[in-house]
Every structure is written in C-alpha cells, then in structure tokens.
Design a protein around this motif. Structure first.
Motif, PDB file in Angstrom:
ATOM      1  N   THR A   2      10.235   1.676  -0.992  1.00 23.92           N
ATOM      2  CA  THR A   2       8.994   1.327  -0.304  1.00 23.92           C
ATOM      3  C   THR A   2       9.260   0.284   0.768  1.00 23.92           C
ATOM      4  O   THR A   2      10.276  -0.401   0.750  1.00 23.92           O
ATOM      5  N   ARG A   3       8.315   0.176   1.705  1.00 27.47           N
ATOM      6  CA  ARG A   3       8.355  -0.870   2.725  1.00 27.47           C
ATOM      7  C   ARG A   3       6.927  -1.148   3.164  1.00 27.47           C
ATOM      8  O   ARG A   3       6.002  -0.389   2.862  1.00 27.47           O
ATOM      9  N   THR A   4       6.728  -2.236   3.888  1.00 23.77           N
ATOM     10  CA  THR A   4       5.406  -2.616   4.369  1.00 23.77           C
ATOM     11  C   THR A   4       5.304  -2.321   5.854  1.00 23.77           C
ATOM     12  O   THR A   4       6.209  -2.655   6.618  1.00 23.77           O
ATOM     13  N   VAL A   5       4.197  -1.698   6.247  1.00 22.07           N
ATOM     14  CA  VAL A   5       3.940  -1.370   7.642  1.00 22.07           C
ATOM     15  C   VAL A   5       2.642  -2.041   8.043  1.00 22.07           C
ATOM     16  O   VAL A   5       1.638  -1.926   7.344  1.00 22.07           O
ATOM     17  N   ARG A   6       2.644  -2.766   9.175  1.00 22.08           N
ATOM     18  CA  ARG A   6       1.422  -3.398   9.682  1.00 22.08           C
ATOM     19  C   ARG A   6       0.858  -2.526  10.798  1.00 22.08           C
ATOM     20  O   ARG A   6       1.598  -2.081  11.667  1.00 22.08           O
ATOM     21  N   ARG A   8      -2.897  -1.577  13.293  1.00 19.76           N
ATOM     22  CA  ARG A   8      -4.252  -1.929  13.717  1.00 19.76           C
ATOM     23  C   ARG A   8      -5.225  -0.792  13.437  1.00 19.76           C
ATOM     24  O   ARG A   8      -6.412  -0.906  13.718  1.00 19.76           O
ATOM     25  N   PHE A   9      -4.732   0.299  12.890  1.00 17.77           N
ATOM     26  CA  PHE A   9      -5.582   1.450  12.618  1.00 17.77           C
ATOM     27  C   PHE A   9      -5.882   1.534  11.132  1.00 17.77           C
ATOM     28  O   PHE A   9      -5.028   1.258  10.299  1.00 17.77           O
ATOM     29  N   ASP A  10      -7.127   1.931  10.825  1.00 19.70           N
ATOM     30  CA  ASP A  10      -7.600   2.002   9.449  1.00 19.70           C
ATOM     31  C   ASP A  10      -7.271   3.366   8.863  1.00 19.70           C
ATOM     32  O   ASP A  10      -7.795   4.388   9.311  1.00 19.70           O
ATOM     33  N   HIS A  11      -6.367   3.404   7.896  1.00 28.82           N
ATOM     34  CA  HIS A  11      -5.999   4.628   7.186  1.00 28.82           C
ATOM     35  C   HIS A  11      -6.369   4.461   5.720  1.00 28.82           C
ATOM     36  O   HIS A  11      -6.528   3.349   5.227  1.00 28.82           O
ATOM     37  N   GLU A  12      -6.470   5.557   5.017  1.00 25.89           N
ATOM     38  CA  GLU A  12      -6.807   5.519   3.600  1.00 25.89           C
ATOM     39  C   GLU A  12      -5.556   5.714   2.756  1.00 25.89           C
ATOM     40  O   GLU A  12      -4.564   6.274   3.208  1.00 25.89           O
ATOM     41  N   VAL A  13      -5.624   5.253   1.497  1.00 27.36           N
ATOM     42  CA  VAL A  13      -4.524   5.437   0.553  1.00 27.36           C
ATOM     43  C   VAL A  13      -4.307   6.927   0.349  1.00 27.36           C
ATOM     44  O   VAL A  13      -5.257   7.686   0.187  1.00 27.36           O
ATOM     45  N   GLY A  14      -3.058   7.366   0.399  1.00 26.87           N
ATOM     46  CA  GLY A  14      -2.724   8.778   0.286  1.00 26.87           C
ATOM     47  C   GLY A  14      -2.458   9.412   1.639  1.00 26.87           C
ATOM     48  O   GLY A  14      -1.875  10.485   1.713  1.00 26.87           O
ATOM     49  N   GLY A  15      -2.877   8.738   2.714  1.00 24.93           N
ATOM     50  CA  GLY A  15      -2.619   9.248   4.062  1.00 24.93           C
ATOM     51  C   GLY A  15      -1.187   8.933   4.480  1.00 24.93           C
ATOM     52  O   GLY A  15      -0.354   8.521   3.671  1.00 24.93           O
ATOM     53  N   THR A  16      -0.905   9.137   5.747  1.00 28.03           N
ATOM     54  CA  THR A  16       0.446   8.859   6.233  1.00 28.03           C
ATOM     55  C   THR A  16       0.407   7.891   7.404  1.00 28.03           C
ATOM     56  O   THR A  16      -0.508   7.918   8.227  1.00 28.03           O
ATOM     57  N   VAL A  17       1.416   7.021   7.448  1.00 25.79           N
ATOM     58  CA  VAL A  17       1.640   6.100   8.552  1.00 25.79           C
ATOM     59  C   VAL A  17       3.121   6.158   8.862  1.00 25.79           C
ATOM     60  O   VAL A  17       3.953   5.991   7.972  1.00 25.79           O
ATOM     61  N   GLU A  24      -0.518   1.565  -1.024  1.00 29.98           N
ATOM     62  CA  GLU A  24      -1.504   0.485  -1.139  1.00 29.98           C
ATOM     63  C   GLU A  24      -1.946   0.062   0.254  1.00 29.98           C
ATOM     64  O   GLU A  24      -1.197   0.190   1.218  1.00 29.98           O
ATOM     65  N   LYS A  25      -3.160  -0.489   0.338  1.00 30.91           N
ATOM     66  CA  LYS A  25      -3.711  -0.961   1.603  1.00 30.91           C
ATOM     67  C   LYS A  25      -4.231  -2.381   1.403  1.00 30.91           C
ATOM     68  O   LYS A  25      -4.874  -2.671   0.397  1.00 30.91           O
ATOM     69  N   TYR A  43       0.137  -1.875   5.028  1.00 29.39           N
ATOM     70  CA  TYR A  43       0.234  -0.718   4.152  1.00 29.39           C
ATOM     71  C   TYR A  43       1.571  -0.751   3.437  1.00 29.39           C
ATOM     72  O   TYR A  43       2.612  -0.934   4.062  1.00 29.39           O
ATOM     73  N   LEU A  44       1.537  -0.599   2.122  1.00 31.18           N
ATOM     74  CA  LEU A  44       2.754  -0.416   1.344  1.00 31.18           C
ATOM     75  C   LEU A  44       2.969   1.088   1.309  1.00 31.18           C
ATOM     76  O   LEU A  44       2.135   1.835   0.797  1.00 31.18           O
ATOM     77  N   VAL A  45       4.081   1.533   1.910  1.00 35.06           N
ATOM     78  CA  VAL A  45       4.321   2.962   2.040  1.00 35.06           C
ATOM     79  C   VAL A  45       5.595   3.367   1.313  1.00 35.06           C
ATOM     80  O   VAL A  45       6.503   2.556   1.125  1.00 35.06           O
TER      81      VAL A  45
END
Length: 92
Positions: A2-6, A8-17, A24-25, A43-45
């Motif tokens: 896992t890693r953390t991504v910052r 400015r866009f609002d995504h939901e848990v289960g989506g992709t970044v 986690e959000k 986001y923890l991805v």
C-alpha cells in the motif's frame, strides 16, 4: 503493498486513483463551496504487483554484438562503426 496518494479530487472507497484501488479515504482540508475551493484528500491505496521481466541470459560469443541505436537517439558513431579512416589536418 500500500501507499498514500494525496489528491484534490473526491473519490469513493473502492474506486481507483492513479491506477490503484482505494482502501481508505481521509479528508485533509474540507471543501469550501463559498470560496469555490476543492478539498484535499489522502487515499490509502493498494498498489498492484509489478510484473518482473526475466533477465536476459548472457550469450557466449567471441565477437561483441553491435546494436543499432533507436531512431532519434542521436548517438555518435565511432570510427570503427563507420569503417572510415579519420585523418587529422596538420596545424598551420
């Protein structure tokens, strides 16, 4: 992994970044519609595993293998590769 991504866009848990699945959000700075400011989110991805390429085996040859450079790489060739005699002009 896992890693953390910052973002400015609002995504939901289960989506992709950035090609990773969101686990986690967390809201760092909440959005402010009065000032027309977006929020900032962490986001923890889950990072997908990277496919490892097999290392090429070393070929056992007596002569060095010549490789052709990629087009547009602008690599200078050596006199051995050109097959031309380079003559120096004497100074005056």
């Amino acid at each position: 992994m896992t890693r953390t991504v910052r973002s400015r866009f609002d995504h939901e848990v289960g989506g992709t970044v950035e090609g990773c699945t969101i686990l986690e959000k967390r809201t760092v700075i909440p959005p402010d519609p009065v000032e027309k400011r977006r929020g900032i989110y962490d986001y923890l991805v889950e990072v997908p595993p990277v496919a490892m390429k097999p290392e090429p085996r070393a070929e056992k040859t007596s002569a060095p293998r010549k490789t052709v450079p990629e087009r547009g790489s602008f690599v200078r060739s050596t006199p051995d590769e050109r097959g031309v005699v380079v003559r120096r002009l004497p100074s005056r």
